[in-house]
Design a protein around this motif. Structure first.
Motif, mmCIF file in Angstrom:
data_model
loop_
_atom_site.group_PDB
_atom_site.id
_atom_site.type_symbol
_atom_site.label_atom_id
_atom_site.label_comp_id
_atom_site.label_asym_id
_atom_site.label_seq_id
_atom_site.Cartn_x
_atom_site.Cartn_y
_atom_site.Cartn_z
ATOM 1 N N ALA A 232 82.141 47.316 69.108
ATOM 2 C CA ALA A 232 80.785 47.815 68.906
ATOM 3 C C ALA A 232 79.965 46.795 68.144
ATOM 4 C CB ALA A 232 80.832 49.132 68.114
ATOM 5 N N GLY A 233 78.688 46.673 68.574
ATOM 6 C CA GLY A 233 77.778 45.775 67.869
ATOM 7 C C GLY A 233 77.779 44.363 68.393
ATOM 8 N N ARG B 16 74.221 46.657 54.342
ATOM 9 C CA ARG B 16 73.255 47.031 53.304
ATOM 10 C C ARG B 16 72.529 48.323 53.684
ATOM 11 N NH1 ARG B 16 69.564 44.731 49.699
ATOM 12 N NH2 ARG B 16 68.522 46.496 48.694
ATOM 13 N N ILE B 17 72.133 48.439 54.939
ATOM 14 C CA ILE B 17 71.434 49.649 55.385
ATOM 15 C C ILE B 17 72.350 50.863 55.266
ATOM 16 C CG2 ILE B 17 70.352 50.796 57.364
ATOM 17 C CD1 ILE B 17 69.597 47.940 58.333
ATOM 18 N N ALA B 18 73.596 50.695 55.677
ATOM 19 C CA ALA B 18 74.560 51.795 55.579
ATOM 20 C C ALA B 18 74.727 52.230 54.129
ATOM 21 C CB ALA B 18 75.895 51.359 56.169
ATOM 22 N N MET C 52 79.956 51.230 60.346
ATOM 23 C CA MET C 52 80.226 51.383 61.774
ATOM 24 C C MET C 52 79.446 52.533 62.384
ATOM 25 S SD MET C 52 82.079 48.937 62.742
ATOM 26 C CE MET C 52 82.476 49.560 64.374
ATOM 27 N N SER C 53 79.048 53.506 61.572
ATOM 28 C CA SER C 53 78.322 54.651 62.125
ATOM 29 C C SER C 53 76.932 54.268 62.621
ATOM 30 C CB SER C 53 78.220 55.766 61.082
ATOM 31 O OG SER C 53 77.493 55.337 59.948
ATOM 32 N N ASP D 150 73.172 48.713 69.140
ATOM 33 C CA ASP D 150 74.306 47.932 69.612
ATOM 34 C C ASP D 150 74.567 46.693 68.763
ATOM 35 O OD1 ASP D 150 74.832 49.674 71.598
ATOM 36 O OD2 ASP D 150 74.045 48.450 73.234
ATOM 37 N N ALA D 151 73.514 46.143 68.162
ATOM 38 C CA ALA D 151 73.657 44.885 67.417
ATOM 39 C C ALA D 151 72.499 44.730 66.443
ATOM 40 C CB ALA D 151 73.691 43.701 68.387
ATOM 41 N N LYS D 152 72.651 43.832 65.482
ATOM 42 C CA LYS D 152 71.586 43.601 64.509
ATOM 43 C C LYS D 152 70.320 43.127 65.211
ATOM 44 C CE LYS D 152 70.268 41.067 60.367
ATOM 45 N NZ LYS D 152 70.650 40.077 59.333
#
Length: 233
Positions: free
Chosen positions: A2-3, A47-49, A57-58, A64-66
């Motif tokens: 993921a990501g 940082r956002i998480a 991971m949530s 999908d990506a930064k």
């Protein structure tokens, strides 16, 4: 994993997730707040998480990506640039309103220009902004190439002025004045100015003129030239 992929357009992908506080809107809003306060480099999935109180991971349930996140941030801020309601009938007033708004938003979100250099994918609000700008130019001329040239020229002025304004802010109040005074403190600069090679620069330094610019004045000079070129409607 993921990501790691960017398939399709982020604006048309399903919005996943079950946590009420973890939405795409919350993720983008948090990223913008971080960028406003600490610049773009501080924005990360981790940082956002942390700010939202969830596992990193949530976030990949929603993006999908930064790079997707950066696109969404740019387009969210592009919404702030939009002029609400109908544009003025007068092309000049319409362009003035758009350019002023672009500058205001650019000063509020200085990381926008850094993102622009990365060529973000254009989202719906970016398209709406481009449409408004072209609609304003269409009040002066119906030639497509000329419309685009007018919009681009005004954008270049706004961007250049705002970047210089941000640089001046970064060096602090009276920063440009201090920088000029610092030059005059250097012996080789003073000697060069006394050679007579700089008849215009020397009196400017001596008078202490240090970039007293005016956004509105410069923009109106530019619009005067454009209006003279196309003759108005």
């Amino acid at each position: 994993m993921a990501g790691t992929s960017r398939s399709g357009d982020v604006w048309t992908r399903p919005r996943g997730g079950r946590r009420p506080k973890l939405t795409r809107e919350a993720i983008v809003e948090t990223a913008i707040k971080i960028a406003d306060a600490e610049r773009l480099d501080a924005v990360s999935i981790r940082r956002i998480a942390s700010e939202l109180g969830v596992r990193a991971m949530s976030l990949y349930t929603h993006i999908d990506a930064k790079e997707d996140l950066l696109d969404l941030m740019y387009d969210e801020v592009a919404q702030e640039v939009l002029i609400k309601g109908e544009l003025p009938d007068d092309w000049r007033e319409a362009m003035l309103q758009i350019a002023r708004r672009e500058r205001e938003v650019g000063v509020k979100h200085p990381w926008m220009f850094e993102l622009a250099r990365r060529a973000p994918r254009v989202g719906p609000n970016g398209l709406r902004h481009a449409e408004q700008s072209l609609a304003a130019a269409a009040r002066l001329t119906d030639d497509l190439e000329s419309m685009l040239a007018i919009v681009t020229t005004i954008d270049h002025y706004m961007l250049g002025y705002t970047l210089r304004e941000q640089n001046a802010h970064d060096v602090g109040e009276n920063g440009l004045q201090r920088a000029q005074a610092s030059l005059l403190e250097q012996e080789y600069v003073r000697k060069l100015l006394e050679t007579g090679e700089f008849p215009h620069l020397k009196p400017l330094f001596e008078a202490g003129v240090h970039g007293r610019e005016n956004f509105e004045q410069g923009l109106n000079w530019l619009l005067d030239g454009i209006e003279h070129e196309y003759g108005g409607k």
